[in-house]
Design a protein around this motif. Structure first.
Motif: not given
Length: 291
Positions: A177-183, A244, A248, A260
């Motif tokens: 999910l980090m990859n998907v959300l750009g984290i 979070t 943010t 997150t």
């Protein structure tokens, strides 16, 4: 104070395959995302400035967002790799993946363009590479140590492997999910992954102990463990969601990223503990070698 009552789930309505299918399917999708990311970029998850090296400057620009970004692009040589606005304020975080220009030179370029420099720091590429190796080694050692401890505690294969597989999934799914959300992977998100290992082991060992070592039937023991485990996890989950959101809103990127990742990990842990781990324990008790 209102006590949270965990509803009693009728697990007899579901087979072991049905319980395990959902978490295993989610794990398979997560592994595919990580594998695809590795093929496309050469790394399983995008490393941040802490690991790649470079510079970060936080500047204040007195202009509308679109105009401010254009001014930032024109003010620096080389141009920033990324430009992130802090909330809806006039503050922007700029990152530079280069060692050709020092941090002092970038600050001078910012001031020459009329920007106010709020903070800055830089990391050399060699130091970042060493830090990345140490951080990943720390996660591997923590996971290995957890696995050894679990096997020493239960001394039987199925209950032990159930905890290890659940913990592995609890880490892999947030990484995907980090990859998907750009984290990006930073020291902060590595710390979050280490905390997820701890949360996962707590809930899984709690469930295993109630079912394997305490008196009472399987489903009675399961519900006793859920009363404590689910309440504990939901409390932590609520705290991380609040952290979070607040981080943010105030532009605290490190805390926002940590929160997150922990939200994803805790939600994943609920699924893995009370579906995947429980299905393996039920199979072990009634159909496997533990019956």
């Amino acid at each position: 104070m209102v006590a949270f009552e965990v509803p009693e789930i009728d697990y007899t309505r579901y087979t072991n395959r049905q319980l395990a299918a959902v978490p295993l399917a989610v794990l398979a999708v997560a592994l595919l995302i990580i594998a695809g990311w590795y093929v496309a970029t050469g790394v399983p998850v995008t490393p941040g400035l802490d690991f790649t090296g470079g510079a970060e400057i936080r500047v204040s620009v007195d202009a509308p967002d679109g105009q401010a970004r254009e001014q930032i692009q024109q003010a620096f040589d080389p141009s920033p790799e990324t430009i992130r606005q802090v909330g809806t304020s006039d503050t922007y975080i700029l990152t530079f993946q280069t060692e050709e220009v020092g941090i002092s030179a970038l600050e001078e370029q910012a001031r020459a363009a009329g920007f106010s420099v709020e903070s800055s720091y830089s990391v050399s590429a060699s130091f970042g590479a060493r830090t990345q190796l140490q951080a990943l080694l720390g996660v591997a050692v923590a996971f290995l140590g957890m696995s050894v401890l679990v096997f020493l505690m239960f001394r039987t294969f199925v209950p032990s492997i159930a905890v290890v597989v659940s913990a592995f999934s609890d880490i892999v799914i947030p990484v995907a999910l980090m990859n998907v959300l750009g984290i990006e992977l930073t020291l902060g998100t590595v710390a979050a992954l280490l905390m997820i290992i701890g949360y996962s082991v707590d809930s899984d060992i709690l469930l295993n102990n109630h079912i394997l070592r305490r008196s009472g039937g399987f489903y009675e023991s399961t519900h006793r463990a859920m009363r404590t485990g689910v309440t504990m996890t939901l409390t932590s989950l609520a705290a991380m969601i609040v952290m979070t959101i607040v981080a943010t809103l105030f532009g605290i990127q490190l805390l926002a990223a940590i929160g997150t990742v922990l939200v994803f990990g805790l939600a994943t842990d609920l699924m893995n503990t009370y579906m995947l781990n429980l299905s393996l324990l039920r199979w072990y008790k009634y159909e496997g070698v533990g019956n």
